[in-house]
Design a protein around this motif. Structure first.
Motif, PDB file in Angstrom:
ATOM      1  N   ARG A 199      52.169  67.561  72.258  1.00 27.11           N
ATOM      2  CA  ARG A 199      53.083  66.424  72.121  1.00 27.11           C
ATOM      3  C   ARG A 199      53.494  65.809  73.454  1.00 27.11           C
ATOM      4  O   ARG A 199      53.698  64.598  73.547  1.00 27.11           O
ATOM      5  N   TYR A 200      53.609  66.619  74.502  1.00 22.96           N
ATOM      6  CA  TYR A 200      54.025  66.054  75.788  1.00 22.96           C
ATOM      7  C   TYR A 200      52.876  65.320  76.482  1.00 22.96           C
ATOM      8  O   TYR A 200      53.120  64.550  77.408  1.00 22.96           O
ATOM      9  N   ARG A 201      51.659  65.562  76.045  1.00 23.71           N
ATOM     10  CA  ARG A 201      50.540  64.739  76.513  1.00 23.71           C
ATOM     11  C   ARG A 201      50.583  63.359  75.869  1.00 23.71           C
ATOM     12  O   ARG A 201      50.095  62.390  76.442  1.00 23.71           O
ATOM     13  N   LEU A 202      51.148  63.294  74.682  1.00 19.85           N
ATOM     14  CA  LEU A 202      51.222  62.016  73.967  1.00 19.85           C
ATOM     15  C   LEU A 202      52.405  61.187  74.466  1.00 19.85           C
ATOM     16  O   LEU A 202      52.270  59.987  74.728  1.00 19.85           O
ATOM     17  N   PHE A 203      53.559  61.820  74.564  1.00 18.50           N
ATOM     18  CA  PHE A 203      54.774  61.164  75.059  1.00 18.50           C
ATOM     19  C   PHE A 203      55.559  62.176  75.891  1.00 18.50           C
ATOM     20  O   PHE A 203      56.044  63.175  75.345  1.00 18.50           O
ATOM     21  N   HIS A 204      55.709  61.923  77.176  1.00 16.43           N
ATOM     22  CA  HIS A 204      56.435  62.912  77.992  1.00 16.43           C
ATOM     23  C   HIS A 204      57.925  62.916  77.656  1.00 16.43           C
ATOM     24  O   HIS A 204      58.628  63.873  77.975  1.00 16.43           O
ATOM     25  N   ARG A 205      58.408  61.876  76.963  1.00 14.91           N
ATOM     26  CA  ARG A 205      59.801  61.836  76.518  1.00 14.91           C
ATOM     27  C   ARG A 205      59.925  62.248  75.046  1.00 14.91           C
ATOM     28  O   ARG A 205      60.898  61.875  74.392  1.00 14.91           O
ATOM     29  N   TYR A 206      58.995  63.014  74.563  1.00 13.59           N
ATOM     30  CA  TYR A 206      58.991  63.377  73.145  1.00 13.59           C
ATOM     31  C   TYR A 206      60.345  63.922  72.694  1.00 13.59           C
ATOM     32  O   TYR A 206      60.850  63.550  71.629  1.00 13.59           O
ATOM     33  N   ASP A 207      60.950  64.784  73.480  1.00 12.29           N
ATOM     34  CA  ASP A 207      62.200  65.436  73.073  1.00 12.29           C
ATOM     35  C   ASP A 207      63.397  64.485  73.073  1.00 12.29           C
ATOM     36  O   ASP A 207      64.482  64.870  72.646  1.00 12.29           O
ATOM     37  N   GLN A 208      63.198  63.267  73.534  1.00 13.82           N
ATOM     38  CA  GLN A 208      64.290  62.307  73.537  1.00 13.82           C
ATOM     39  C   GLN A 208      64.351  61.496  72.240  1.00 13.82           C
ATOM     40  O   GLN A 208      65.138  60.562  72.136  1.00 13.82           O
ATOM     41  N   GLY A 209      63.502  61.876  71.256  1.00 14.39           N
ATOM     42  CA  GLY A 209      63.605  61.256  69.946  1.00 14.39           C
ATOM     43  C   GLY A 209      62.427  60.419  69.517  1.00 14.39           C
ATOM     44  O   GLY A 209      62.564  59.546  68.655  1.00 14.39           O
ATOM     45  N   VAL A 210      61.256  60.646  70.105  1.00 18.19           N
ATOM     46  CA  VAL A 210      60.057  59.899  69.713  1.00 18.19           C
ATOM     47  C   VAL A 210      59.774  60.091  68.225  1.00 18.19           C
ATOM     48  O   VAL A 210      59.887  61.207  67.697  1.00 18.19           O
ATOM     49  N   LEU A 211      59.413  58.997  67.554  1.00 18.75           N
ATOM     50  CA  LEU A 211      59.104  59.023  66.122  1.00 18.75           C
ATOM     51  C   LEU A 211      57.620  58.805  65.885  1.00 18.75           C
ATOM     52  O   LEU A 211      57.010  57.912  66.480  1.00 18.75           O
ATOM     53  N   MET A 212      57.043  59.614  64.987  1.00 17.58           N
ATOM     54  CA  MET A 212      55.656  59.418  64.562  1.00 17.58           C
ATOM     55  C   MET A 212      55.508  59.866  63.122  1.00 17.58           C
ATOM     56  O   MET A 212      56.098  60.877  62.729  1.00 17.58           O
ATOM     57  N   ASP A 213      54.712  59.119  62.347  1.00 18.69           N
ATOM     58  CA  ASP A 213      54.360  59.620  61.024  1.00 18.69           C
ATOM     59  C   ASP A 213      53.124  60.502  61.167  1.00 18.69           C
ATOM     60  O   ASP A 213      52.595  60.688  62.271  1.00 18.69           O
ATOM     61  N   GLU A 214      52.659  61.075  60.072  1.00 20.51           N
ATOM     62  CA  GLU A 214      51.574  62.062  60.161  1.00 20.51           C
ATOM     63  C   GLU A 214      50.305  61.468  60.761  1.00 20.51           C
ATOM     64  O   GLU A 214      49.643  62.091  61.594  1.00 20.51           O
ATOM     65  N   GLU A 215      49.947  60.257  60.355  1.00 20.24           N
ATOM     66  CA  GLU A 215      48.719  59.639  60.866  1.00 20.24           C
ATOM     67  C   GLU A 215      48.796  59.382  62.361  1.00 20.24           C
ATOM     68  O   GLU A 215      47.790  59.503  63.080  1.00 20.24           O
ATOM     69  N   LEU A 216      49.970  59.025  62.867  1.00 20.64           N
ATOM     70  CA  LEU A 216      50.108  58.679  64.274  1.00 20.64           C
ATOM     71  C   LEU A 216      49.840  59.855  65.200  1.00 20.64           C
ATOM     72  O   LEU A 216      49.445  59.669  66.358  1.00 20.64           O
ATOM     73  N   TRP A 217      50.027  61.069  64.705  1.00 21.30           N
ATOM     74  CA  TRP A 217      49.798  62.231  65.556  1.00 21.30           C
ATOM     75  C   TRP A 217      48.371  62.276  66.098  1.00 21.30           C
ATOM     76  O   TRP A 217      48.139  62.730  67.213  1.00 21.30           O
ATOM     77  N   PHE A 218      47.406  61.850  65.286  1.00 20.74           N
ATOM     78  CA  PHE A 218      46.022  61.924  65.778  1.00 20.74           C
ATOM     79  C   PHE A 218      45.458  60.561  66.151  1.00 20.74           C
ATOM     80  O   PHE A 218      44.268  60.436  66.442  1.00 20.74           O
ATOM     81  N   SER A 219      46.296  59.529  66.191  1.00 30.76           N
ATOM     82  CA  SER A 219      45.789  58.214  66.579  1.00 30.76           C
ATOM     83  C   SER A 219      46.430  57.664  67.845  1.00 30.76           C
ATOM     84  O   SER A 219      45.918  56.697  68.422  1.00 30.76           O
ATOM     85  N   VAL A 220      47.533  58.268  68.302  1.00 29.60           N
ATOM     86  CA  VAL A 220      48.189  57.768  69.499  1.00 29.60           C
ATOM     87  C   VAL A 220      47.357  58.090  70.738  1.00 29.60           C
ATOM     88  O   VAL A 220      46.721  59.143  70.825  1.00 29.60           O
ATOM     89  N   THR A 221      47.321  57.157  71.681  1.00 29.95           N
ATOM     90  CA  THR A 221      46.607  57.365  72.937  1.00 29.95           C
ATOM     91  C   THR A 221      47.383  58.329  73.819  1.00 29.95           C
ATOM     92  O   THR A 221      48.583  58.128  74.037  1.00 29.95           O
ATOM     93  N   PRO A 222      46.764  59.392  74.338  1.00 26.74           N
ATOM     94  CA  PRO A 222      47.472  60.270  75.271  1.00 26.74           C
ATOM     95  C   PRO A 222      48.080  59.455  76.411  1.00 26.74           C
ATOM     96  O   PRO A 222      47.472  58.509  76.911  1.00 26.74           O
ATOM     97  N   GLU A 223      49.270  59.824  76.825  1.00 27.18           N
ATOM     98  CA  GLU A 223      50.041  58.978  77.740  1.00 27.18           C
ATOM     99  C   GLU A 223      49.325  58.728  79.069  1.00 27.18           C
ATOM    100  O   GLU A 223      49.360  57.595  79.594  1.00 27.18           O
ATOM    101  N   LYS A 224      48.667  59.718  79.623  1.00 28.42           N
ATOM    102  CA  LYS A 224      47.978  59.506  80.903  1.00 28.42           C
ATOM    103  C   LYS A 224      46.873  58.468  80.770  1.00 28.42           C
ATOM    104  O   LYS A 224      46.632  57.674  81.696  1.00 28.42           O
ATOM    105  N   ILE A 225      46.191  58.458  79.630  1.00 32.67           N
ATOM    106  CA  ILE A 225      45.144  57.455  79.411  1.00 32.67           C
ATOM    107  C   ILE A 225      45.779  56.083  79.222  1.00 32.67           C
ATOM    108  O   ILE A 225      45.287  55.078  79.751  1.00 32.67           O
TER     109      ILE A 225
END
Length: 234
Positions: A30-56
């Protein structure tokens, strides 16, 4: 919909969420996807495998730095739109799913850039062409069909819909970035780009294309590919 509460996922005392088995491996990243994940990032189930990793996403935004207006045609959780906004662009986002647009708006708020992004719900193929001549660049990370895309040796442009996405992009903006599955049919891609280069030349433009491999950490195979297309008047 999954969200991180205060301290959740970091050993704190916040609310603990049940993570669906289908996305458990993505949750561990999750921190590869959003380094601020613990600050309240929202995702539905599909978004977990479709979001671009943050560094990319950061890297793609850097490649298009200087473009003052950018369209994110399939915005999903908003990861790319956030990075374009942080790089100084005003961003138009489109997604056909209102839940994903809600997530994108919320996540942009977490990163402090919601005021630099316009959020639209609708069909990208209907809305994006209306922005022709109004934007400097377009980014597309269209749905590939989920994690199952790796079950085939080669993903065709037709099966993934990426061919239609590229055609839409070339007719909308002069600077383009398209995120691709790593098993995309490169021979088919080359033929499409040759056709588009010919059409562009007939209309007074030279088309340049570059394919970039995106690696994370010590991976031996690329996570994704990014196709960059640049159209310049000759």
């Amino acid at each position: 919909m999954e969200s991180a509460g205060a301290g959740a996922g970091a050993g704190g005392s916040g609310v603990q969420h049940q993570i669906p088995q289908a996305v458990s491996k993505y949750y561990h990243q999750r921190y590869r996807l959003f380094h601020r994940y613990d600050q309240g990032v929202l995702m539905d189930e599909e978004l977990w495998f479709s979001v671009t990793p943050e560094k990319i996403a950061v890297h793609i935004a850097e490649r298009l730095r200087g473009c003052m207006t950018v369209v994110d045609a399939f915005c999903g959780a908003g990861g790319n739109a956030i990075q374009f906004a942080l790089a100084g662009a005003y961003v138009f986002t489109v997604d056909i799913d209102p839940i994903k647009v809600l997530c994108a708006h919320h996540n942009a708020t977490v990163y402090g850039v919601a005021d630099k992004i316009e959020f639209m719900v609708g069909d990208s193929f209907a809305l994006v062409p209306r922005l022709r001549g109004l934007v400097d660049a377009i980014f597309c990370s269209s749905p590939w069909g989920g994690p199952s895309y790796t079950s085939t040796a080669v993903s065709s442009l037709a099966d993934t819909g990426i061919g239609d996405v590229i055609r839409m992009c070339v007719r909308t903006a002069p600077r383009i970035a398209v995120l691709l599955p790593r098993n995309i049919d490169l021979a088919e891609m080359q033929r499409l780009l040759a056709d588009e280069a010919y059409i562009a030349y007939q209309n007074g433009y030279t088309l340049y294309a570059e394919l970039e491999m995106n690696y994370l950490g010590h991976q031996r195979v690329p996570k994704t590919l990014t196709l960059y297309i640049f159209l310049d008047r000759y």
